[in-house]
Design an enzyme around this catalytic site. Structure first.
Site, PDB file in Angstrom:
ATOM      1  N   ARG A  49      41.637  39.248  39.250  1.00 10.72           N
ATOM      2  CA  ARG A  49      41.279  38.550  40.483  1.00 10.72           C
ATOM      3  C   ARG A  49      39.932  39.010  40.984  1.00 10.72           C
ATOM      4  O   ARG A  49      39.524  40.133  40.746  1.00 10.72           O
ATOM      5  CB  ARG A  49      42.311  38.855  41.571  1.00 10.72           C
ATOM      6  CG  ARG A  49      43.710  38.534  41.157  1.00 10.72           C
ATOM      7  CD  ARG A  49      44.663  38.879  42.279  1.00 10.72           C
ATOM      8  NE  ARG A  49      46.029  38.596  41.832  1.00 10.72           N
ATOM      9  CZ  ARG A  49      47.073  38.546  42.634  1.00 10.72           C
ATOM     10  NH1 ARG A  49      46.917  38.772  43.934  1.00 10.72           N
ATOM     11  NH2 ARG A  49      48.266  38.278  42.167  1.00 10.72           N
ATOM     12  N   ASP A  51      38.184  38.931  45.000  1.00  7.89           N
ATOM     13  CA  ASP A  51      38.539  38.624  46.392  1.00  7.89           C
ATOM     14  C   ASP A  51      37.721  37.466  46.950  1.00  7.89           C
ATOM     15  O   ASP A  51      36.681  37.105  46.402  1.00  7.89           O
ATOM     16  CB  ASP A  51      38.258  39.849  47.273  1.00  7.89           C
ATOM     17  CG  ASP A  51      39.344  40.890  47.124  1.00  7.89           C
ATOM     18  OD1 ASP A  51      40.424  40.540  46.622  1.00  7.89           O
ATOM     19  OD2 ASP A  51      39.093  42.043  47.511  1.00  7.89           O
ATOM     20  N   ARG A 196      34.229  48.108  46.175  1.00 10.16           N
ATOM     21  CA  ARG A 196      33.724  47.980  47.542  1.00 10.16           C
ATOM     22  C   ARG A 196      33.896  49.283  48.329  1.00 10.16           C
ATOM     23  O   ARG A 196      33.059  49.630  49.177  1.00 10.16           O
ATOM     24  CB  ARG A 196      34.411  46.817  48.258  1.00 10.16           C
ATOM     25  CG  ARG A 196      33.963  45.467  47.681  1.00 10.16           C
ATOM     26  CD  ARG A 196      34.884  44.329  48.066  1.00 10.16           C
ATOM     27  NE  ARG A 196      35.033  44.188  49.495  1.00 10.16           N
ATOM     28  CZ  ARG A 196      35.936  43.381  50.065  1.00 10.16           C
ATOM     29  NH1 ARG A 196      36.767  42.646  49.311  1.00 10.16           N
ATOM     30  NH2 ARG A 196      36.005  43.297  51.365  1.00 10.16           N
TER      31      ARG A 196
END
Lengths: 244, 244
Positions: A49, A51, A196
């Site tokens: 995935r 985000d 992140r």
């Protein structure tokens, strides 16, 4: 026949990669495009995935089809129906045992920052502004402590329930070019929000609020609260996924 | 007091620079922001218009104000109320006889292209894709014929009624970096759509449909029909405006 896709996208207007009940997602757009071309409802499997708001230059996915379209022609066929912010960079036949997620050996992410006293409208879609000076050499020094097989629990989003938090980082570097700063990290996999949070931790090192060697201590502590903030998604780019 | 502003904007979502009855424009956004801060309805004078969708890194404007805000503080004050796609890079006091339009000596535009067989979502907002090979050396050779004081009527949008079509081009260059191609042109002024039509003419040279020396003939002809197509606005960037 199994088809391999390499995908580029500007994630600004999407709720991330993964199909969701109430959101337009990149996976959904591509699956719909394949259905429009082949008439088949396929299962599109991505390498992982991304985000909401995260961009990709080298996302990889696969799907199985009975279509007679030559696999290398899917690129052009899909690009004619896909929106401008999602495009196929490559399509080719994959081996039947190829799996976009499980066969992936390495992933590379880039987190982009820029140092400026005002927001730059022509950069801010793909990078995050830092309004004060950062010591990029110290950030790079701190990044080196990431390399190796380690338990990266400290960089896991606090709402994640994943159990195995050990990953291997092969490469981590922070480079400056004018006002642009790039954090580049290659690993065998990444935890949810890991890049992140690493970027946020490196910014703290660049500010002088943490020392480069604190990176080692933070990893050893396994404590999310000691790491930096989770930086905004728009600075993050899934740069490459590598297979054997 | 007269205030000088240097402005950056992503023109994608605007109907160009100039205030229009039914469109949100960059000039309008900045004038509203100044009004919000000073309470004054000011007259914001730009160095010139940019079309809908055109970007800027160095647009210049001025306005007169009775406000006691120090001129260099307008930058930060305006940036807090301006949208993310329009920001002030510099604000300072201007001489009372400074005029953003009439005092301008040189303007530089950059037109950005990229050569790729598919649209690149992370580039396409600020550059235009060319799907076939371009001979960039020939484009650069053709660009050199632009330099000098000439009647550039052939590059004037056909719906323009401007009379004086003589301009001086000081510098024109086409450079390639990987798949990215930049057309950079500096002149004392530009006709409506001039840079976009020049870019279209240079692309024709790059394709081999025109020879570099045809640029000379096209300029001499004064015939818009002999020049290339008007390239899309999103590839165009107002890079710099210079004053004495």
């Amino acid at each position: 026949m199994r088809v391999f896709l390499k995908i580029e996208y500007d994630g600004t207007n999407y709720c991330g990669w993964q199909i969701q009940p109430n959101g337009n997602t990149v996976q959904d757009e591509i699956a719909k495009a394949i259905e429009r071309i082949t008439g088949e409802k396929i299962n599109l499997v991505g390498s992982g995935r991304t985000d909401a708001g995260v961009h990709a230059l080298g996302q990889v996915a696969h799907f199985d089809t009975f279509s007679s379209i030559p696999p290398e022609k899917f690129k052009q066929a899909l690009n004619t129906v896909l929106p401008a912010d999602i495009k196929i960079a490559e399509s080719k036949r994959a081996k039947e045992d190829f799996h976009a997620r499980y066969s992936a050996k390495k992933k590379t992410y880039i987190y982009k920052l820029y140092q400026c006293d005002h927001t730059r409208p022509l950069k801010d879609r793909y990078a995050v502004r830092i309004g004060y000076d950062l010591d990029v050499e110290k950030m790079d020094e701190g990044a080196k402590y990431l390399v190796g097989e380690k338990d990266f629990r400290c960089f896991l989003a606090s709402d994640s329930s994943v159990k195995d938090t050990v990953r291997t980082i092969y490469f981590a570097e922070v480079k400056k070019n004018g006002e642009d700063i790039e954090v580049k990290i290659t690993g065998n996999g990444f935890l949810y929000n890991m890049v992140r949070i690493i970027a946020g931790t490196l910014v703290k090192i660049g500010e002088g609020k943490l020392a480069p060697e604190d990176m080692k201590k933070i990893i050893a502590s396994g404590n999310r609260d000691l790491a930096g903030t989770t930086m905004p998604p728009r600075g993050l780019l899934l740069y490459d996924v590598e297979y054997d």
